[in-house]
Design a protein around this motif. Sequence first.
Motif, PDB file in Angstrom:
ATOM      1  N   GLU A 119     -60.220  61.471 -24.946  1.00 29.23           N
ATOM      2  CA  GLU A 119     -59.016  61.281 -25.760  1.00 29.23           C
ATOM      3  C   GLU A 119     -58.476  62.632 -26.250  1.00 29.23           C
ATOM      4  N   ARG A 120     -59.375  63.471 -26.755  1.00 28.33           N
ATOM      5  CA  ARG A 120     -58.938  64.781 -27.264  1.00 28.33           C
ATOM      6  C   ARG A 120     -58.386  65.660 -26.149  1.00 28.33           C
ATOM      7  N   ALA A 121     -58.989  65.593 -24.977  1.00 31.88           N
ATOM      8  CA  ALA A 121     -58.574  66.439 -23.860  1.00 31.88           C
ATOM      9  C   ALA A 121     -57.253  65.986 -23.246  1.00 31.88           C
ATOM     10  N   THR A 122     -56.996  64.672 -23.263  1.00 32.13           N
ATOM     11  CA  THR A 122     -55.828  64.143 -22.558  1.00 32.13           C
ATOM     12  C   THR A 122     -54.745  63.572 -23.470  1.00 32.13           C
ATOM     13  N   ALA A 123     -55.069  63.420 -24.759  1.00 32.39           N
ATOM     14  CA  ALA A 123     -54.160  62.776 -25.725  1.00 32.39           C
ATOM     15  C   ALA A 123     -53.816  61.347 -25.292  1.00 32.39           C
ATOM     16  N   GLY A 124     -54.759  60.700 -24.601  1.00 33.63           N
ATOM     17  CA  GLY A 124     -54.582  59.312 -24.180  1.00 33.63           C
ATOM     18  C   GLY A 124     -55.915  58.599 -24.175  1.00 33.63           C
ATOM     19  N   ARG A 125     -55.879  57.308 -23.999  1.00 34.07           N
ATOM     20  CA  ARG A 125     -57.106  56.523 -23.976  1.00 34.07           C
ATOM     21  C   ARG A 125     -57.894  56.803 -22.699  1.00 34.07           C
ATOM     22  N   ALA A 126     -59.191  56.776 -22.837  1.00 30.04           N
ATOM     23  CA  ALA A 126     -60.081  56.990 -21.691  1.00 30.04           C
ATOM     24  C   ALA A 126     -60.254  55.680 -20.920  1.00 30.04           C
TER      25      ALA A 126
END
Length: 166
Positions: A153-160
Amino acid sequence: MPDLPRGARLGVDVGKARIGLAGSDPDGLVATPVETVARVSAVPTTAEGDPAVTADVARIAAEVVERFAAVVYVGLPRHLSGHEGAATADARGFATRLAREIAPVPVHLVDERMTTVAAHAQLRAAGRKTSQHRPVIDQAAAVIILQHALDVERATAGRAGEHVEP
């Protein structure tokens, strides 16, 4: 993370006999163990033929409500090769039943390869004897599943992971 709503996240490690549950803070920074839930082996059906809500799903749903969870991540056990087997189908079925019960809170499946091995290693490194692992190994695996999802989430700013339709 401006694109994601604030709220706790839950991680679920589905096993044949037990389900590990982990939770995060409302900002999704750190995963911590919550509890081990007894797995219901047989899923009864309703009069309409749909799967009934079992005690394990109901317990996790209650935790979603208590923590105002924004998302639930369920571990998806694949073979090391990436292929799916019986345990994968079982986790998918459990995740679908959970998604129906907690909608509109989303459920996502995340790869959990090697989490139990990593959990055992972490418990040994913490000084726990192998005989003491059984009551907490599922929680430790759930923590690893959830922490991985939080990191994504932190790396992509989206749900895993893969979204599960209710």
